[in-house]
Write a protein that holds these residues in place. Structure first.
Motif, PDB file in Angstrom:
ATOM      1  N   ILE A 268       0.834  -1.207   0.000  1.00  0.00           N
ATOM      2  CA  ILE A 268       0.000   0.000   0.000  1.00  0.00           C
ATOM      3  C   ILE A 268       0.864   1.251   0.000  1.00  0.00           C
ATOM      4  CG2 ILE A 268      -1.783   1.272   1.242  1.00  0.00           C
ATOM      5  CD1 ILE A 268      -2.733  -1.316  -0.054  1.00  0.00           C
ATOM      6  N   THR A 269       1.988   1.213   0.695  1.00  0.00           N
ATOM      7  CA  THR A 269       2.891   2.368   0.716  1.00  0.00           C
ATOM      8  C   THR A 269       3.674   2.493  -0.591  1.00  0.00           C
ATOM      9  OG1 THR A 269       4.734   1.134   1.714  1.00  0.00           O
ATOM     10  CG2 THR A 269       3.143   2.154   3.206  1.00  0.00           C
ATOM     11  N   LEU A 270       3.812   1.385  -1.315  1.00  0.00           N
ATOM     12  CA  LEU A 270       4.536   1.401  -2.589  1.00  0.00           C
ATOM     13  C   LEU A 270       3.741   2.113  -3.682  1.00  0.00           C
ATOM     14  CD1 LEU A 270       6.793   0.347  -4.571  1.00  0.00           C
ATOM     15  CD2 LEU A 270       5.343  -1.680  -4.875  1.00  0.00           C
ATOM     16  N   LEU A 271       2.434   1.847  -3.743  1.00  0.00           N
ATOM     17  CA  LEU A 271       1.611   2.363  -4.841  1.00  0.00           C
ATOM     18  C   LEU A 271       1.639   3.892  -4.963  1.00  0.00           C
ATOM     19  CD1 LEU A 271      -1.491  -0.016  -4.628  1.00  0.00           C
ATOM     20  CD2 LEU A 271       0.420  -0.102  -6.252  1.00  0.00           C
ATOM     21  N   PRO A 272       1.444   4.647  -3.872  1.00  0.00           N
ATOM     22  CA  PRO A 272       1.518   6.114  -4.008  1.00  0.00           C
ATOM     23  C   PRO A 272       2.884   6.595  -4.463  1.00  0.00           C
ATOM     24  CG  PRO A 272       0.472   5.503  -1.941  1.00  0.00           C
ATOM     25  CD  PRO A 272       1.070   4.257  -2.504  1.00  0.00           C
ATOM     26  N   CYS A 273       3.943   5.911  -4.035  1.00  0.00           N
ATOM     27  CA  CYS A 273       5.301   6.292  -4.430  1.00  0.00           C
ATOM     28  C   CYS A 273       5.490   6.108  -5.938  1.00  0.00           C
ATOM     29  CB  CYS A 273       6.308   5.453  -3.649  1.00  0.00           C
ATOM     30  SG  CYS A 273       8.018   5.970  -3.898  1.00  0.00           S
ATOM     31  N   LEU A 274       5.005   4.981  -6.465  1.00  0.00           N
ATOM     32  CA  LEU A 274       5.104   4.727  -7.906  1.00  0.00           C
ATOM     33  C   LEU A 274       4.266   5.728  -8.693  1.00  0.00           C
ATOM     34  CD1 LEU A 274       4.914   0.808  -8.068  1.00  0.00           C
ATOM     35  CD2 LEU A 274       6.952   2.263  -8.153  1.00  0.00           C
ATOM     36  N   PHE A 275       3.068   6.018  -8.183  1.00  0.00           N
ATOM     37  CA  PHE A 275       2.177   6.954  -8.869  1.00  0.00           C
ATOM     38  C   PHE A 275       2.789   8.353  -8.902  1.00  0.00           C
ATOM     39  CE2 PHE A 275      -2.004   9.403  -8.904  1.00  0.00           C
ATOM     40  CZ  PHE A 275      -2.203   9.193 -10.256  1.00  0.00           C
ATOM     41  N   ALA A 276       3.432   8.761  -7.797  1.00  0.00           N
ATOM     42  CA  ALA A 276       4.058  10.082  -7.738  1.00  0.00           C
ATOM     43  C   ALA A 276       5.155  10.221  -8.786  1.00  0.00           C
ATOM     44  CB  ALA A 276       4.624  10.325  -6.337  1.00  0.00           C
ATOM     45  N   LYS A 277       5.902   9.150  -9.015  1.00  0.00           N
ATOM     46  CA  LYS A 277       6.993   9.197  -9.990  1.00  0.00           C
ATOM     47  C   LYS A 277       6.478   9.376 -11.419  1.00  0.00           C
ATOM     48  CE  LYS A 277      10.678   6.858  -7.464  1.00  0.00           C
ATOM     49  NZ  LYS A 277      10.231   7.313  -6.165  1.00  0.00           N
ATOM     50  N   SER A 278       5.213   9.055 -11.655  1.00  0.00           N
ATOM     51  CA  SER A 278       4.653   9.235 -12.999  1.00  0.00           C
ATOM     52  C   SER A 278       4.494  10.711 -13.348  1.00  0.00           C
ATOM     53  CB  SER A 278       3.303   8.529 -13.113  1.00  0.00           C
ATOM     54  OG  SER A 278       2.325   9.168 -12.301  1.00  0.00           O
ATOM     55  N   SER A 279       4.594  11.602 -12.349  1.00  0.00           N
ATOM     56  CA  SER A 279       4.427  13.036 -12.608  1.00  0.00           C
ATOM     57  C   SER A 279       5.485  13.567 -13.565  1.00  0.00           C
ATOM     58  CB  SER A 279       4.477  13.825 -11.296  1.00  0.00           C
ATOM     59  OG  SER A 279       5.761  13.748 -10.709  1.00  0.00           O
ATOM     60  N   THR A 280       6.626  12.900 -13.647  1.00  0.00           N
ATOM     61  CA  THR A 280       7.697  13.379 -14.534  1.00  0.00           C
ATOM     62  C   THR A 280       7.406  13.082 -16.004  1.00  0.00           C
ATOM     63  OG1 THR A 280       8.929  11.307 -14.273  1.00  0.00           O
ATOM     64  CG2 THR A 280       9.422  13.084 -12.728  1.00  0.00           C
ATOM     65  N   VAL A 281       6.346  12.318 -16.268  1.00  0.00           N
ATOM     66  CA  VAL A 281       6.014  11.932 -17.647  1.00  0.00           C
ATOM     67  C   VAL A 281       4.946  12.833 -18.242  1.00  0.00           C
ATOM     68  CG1 VAL A 281       5.134  10.053 -19.109  1.00  0.00           C
ATOM     69  CG2 VAL A 281       6.634   9.535 -17.185  1.00  0.00           C
ATOM     70  N   TYR A 282       4.065  13.398 -17.406  1.00  0.00           N
ATOM     71  CA  TYR A 282       2.911  14.151 -17.916  1.00  0.00           C
ATOM     72  C   TYR A 282       3.293  15.404 -18.689  1.00  0.00           C
ATOM     73  CZ  TYR A 282       0.429  11.454 -14.284  1.00  0.00           C
ATOM     74  OH  TYR A 282      -0.071  10.468 -13.495  1.00  0.00           O
ATOM     75  N   ASN A 283       4.214  16.184 -18.133  1.00  0.00           N
ATOM     76  CA  ASN A 283       4.492  17.518 -18.665  1.00  0.00           C
ATOM     77  C   ASN A 283       4.840  17.553 -20.147  1.00  0.00           C
ATOM     78  OD1 ASN A 283       3.952  18.387 -16.105  1.00  0.00           O
ATOM     79  ND2 ASN A 283       6.076  18.805 -15.545  1.00  0.00           N
ATOM     80  N   PRO A 284       5.708  16.657 -20.648  1.00  0.00           N
ATOM     81  CA  PRO A 284       6.017  16.711 -22.080  1.00  0.00           C
ATOM     82  C   PRO A 284       4.789  16.539 -22.967  1.00  0.00           C
ATOM     83  CG  PRO A 284       7.627  15.369 -20.932  1.00  0.00           C
ATOM     84  CD  PRO A 284       6.540  15.657 -19.947  1.00  0.00           C
ATOM     85  N   PHE A 285       3.895  15.617 -22.597  1.00  0.00           N
ATOM     86  CA  PHE A 285       2.686  15.412 -23.405  1.00  0.00           C
ATOM     87  C   PHE A 285       1.803  16.653 -23.387  1.00  0.00           C
ATOM     88  CE2 PHE A 285       3.908  11.024 -22.353  1.00  0.00           C
ATOM     89  CZ  PHE A 285       3.856  10.450 -23.621  1.00  0.00           C
ATOM     90  N   ILE A 286       1.647  17.271 -22.216  1.00  0.00           N
ATOM     91  CA  ILE A 286       0.839  18.486 -22.112  1.00  0.00           C
ATOM     92  C   ILE A 286       1.479  19.619 -22.897  1.00  0.00           C
ATOM     93  CG2 ILE A 286      -0.027  20.232 -20.506  1.00  0.00           C
ATOM     94  CD1 ILE A 286      -0.131  18.014 -18.370  1.00  0.00           C
ATOM     95  N   TYR A 287       2.796  19.750 -22.792  1.00  0.00           N
ATOM     96  CA  TYR A 287       3.518  20.827 -23.465  1.00  0.00           C
ATOM     97  C   TYR A 287       3.377  20.731 -24.982  1.00  0.00           C
ATOM     98  CZ  TYR A 287       7.449  23.792 -24.905  1.00  0.00           C
ATOM     99  OH  TYR A 287       8.224  24.752 -25.498  1.00  0.00           O
TER     100      TYR A 287
END
Length: 296
Positions: A268-287
């Motif tokens: 359960i503590t792993l899942l939020p950590c993995l999800f948080a790391k996905s934030s580095t992927v969003y910006n290029p697609f939005i940009y």
């Protein structure tokens, strides 16, 4: 090996966590490198506020290059690699890049609010020199917070699942040192930036509403551009907040239930950590989605 650095997850979960992080790292490096190359090609044409978007790309690719390889190798190894030294390094890098990211987003919100005029073309104009100074201040601010645990205020430690390191959240309540550090960090580097982001974009929405009520034909195209730029900033900020909110919630739960860590499964503590790391992927697609729509 110290037991705290042995993974609390099964080898199968570790393997798939490593694969997930590998994919996130590749996408993040490629996407954010594309933003930096694109910005370099049109460096002379970059507007001052766009430097903040470039700074976000720097933090994202920096996180992917300096942190993700260690997490990936540790996941495949079924134990943290490097012991205390690498844990300290990982926590330090994580603090620098995460604080820089959220403060950049907060400043981006303030800048967008000041730039957005009501009516259009009446907003404040920023010089690139001004934004560059602000960005330098953000990095110094993040560096200060990252090095404070090294000077004895707060500390870094392994996450409950054993494959990453961050602020020692469980130290809250166990000593005045850890309690004051975590509370001050939470207020100045989490709550206030988030409130700033929310307040500025609500303010921008109100400004745009008023502007479109009294907009003139000659100002329509300019107002439309302002709307698109603001929408991009809102999407980037929303993506970051959505990605990191579960991690913050779990961290604060750990902080307030430091004596009941066994009640929260490591997975359960792993899942939020993995999800948080996905934030580095969003910006290029939005940009690049915004760049494509702006050319139409």
């Amino acid at each position: 090996m110290d037991d705290k650095y042995v993974s609390k997850l099964s080898p199968t979960i570790d393997f798939w966590a490593g694969m997930y992080l590998l994919i996130i790292a590749i996408l993040s490096i490629l996407g954010n490198a594309a933003i930096l190359v694109s910005a370099a090609r049109r460096l002379a044409l970059l507007k001052a506020p766009e430097l903040l978007t470039v700074n976000l790309a720097v933090t994202d690719i920096g996180m992917a290059l300096s942190m993700y390889p260690l997490s990936i190798c540790s996941a495949f190894n079924h134990a943290w690699i490097g012991g205390d030294a690498s844990c300290l390094y990982y926590g330090l890098m994580g603090m620098i890049f995460s604080v820089t990211s959220i403060m950049t987003l907060a400043v981006m919100g303030v800048v967008r609010y000041l730039v957005t005029g009501s009516p259009p073309k009446t907003g404040i104009k920023f010089q690139r020199r001004t934004i560059s100074v602000v960005i330098s201040g953000i990095w110094l601010y993040a560096g200060l917070w990252a090095f404070l645990p090294l000077l004895g205020w707060g500390s870094y430690g392994p996450e409950p699942f054993g494959l990453a390191c961050s602020i020692n959240w469980t130290g809250y309540g166990q000593s005045l040192n850890h309690t004051t550090f975590i509370m001050t960090l939470s207020v100045l580097c989490t709550f206030l930036p988030c409130l700033t982001i929310l307040a500025t974009y609500f303010g921008i929405a109100w400004k745009l509403h008023r502007a479109y009520q009294s907009i003139q034909t000659s100002d329509f195209q300019y107002g439309n551009i302002e709307k698109k730029v603001t929408l991009m900033a809102v999407m980037i900020s929303s993506g970051f907040l959505i990605a990191w909110t579960p991690y913050v919630v779990v961290s604060f739960w750990s902080m307030s239930h430091s004596q009941d860590q066994d009640q929260l499964a490591p997975f359960i503590t792993l899942l939020p950590c993995l999800f948080a790391k996905s934030s580095t992927v969003y910006n290029p697609f939005i940009y690049f989605m915004f760049q494509r729509s702006s050319r139409r």
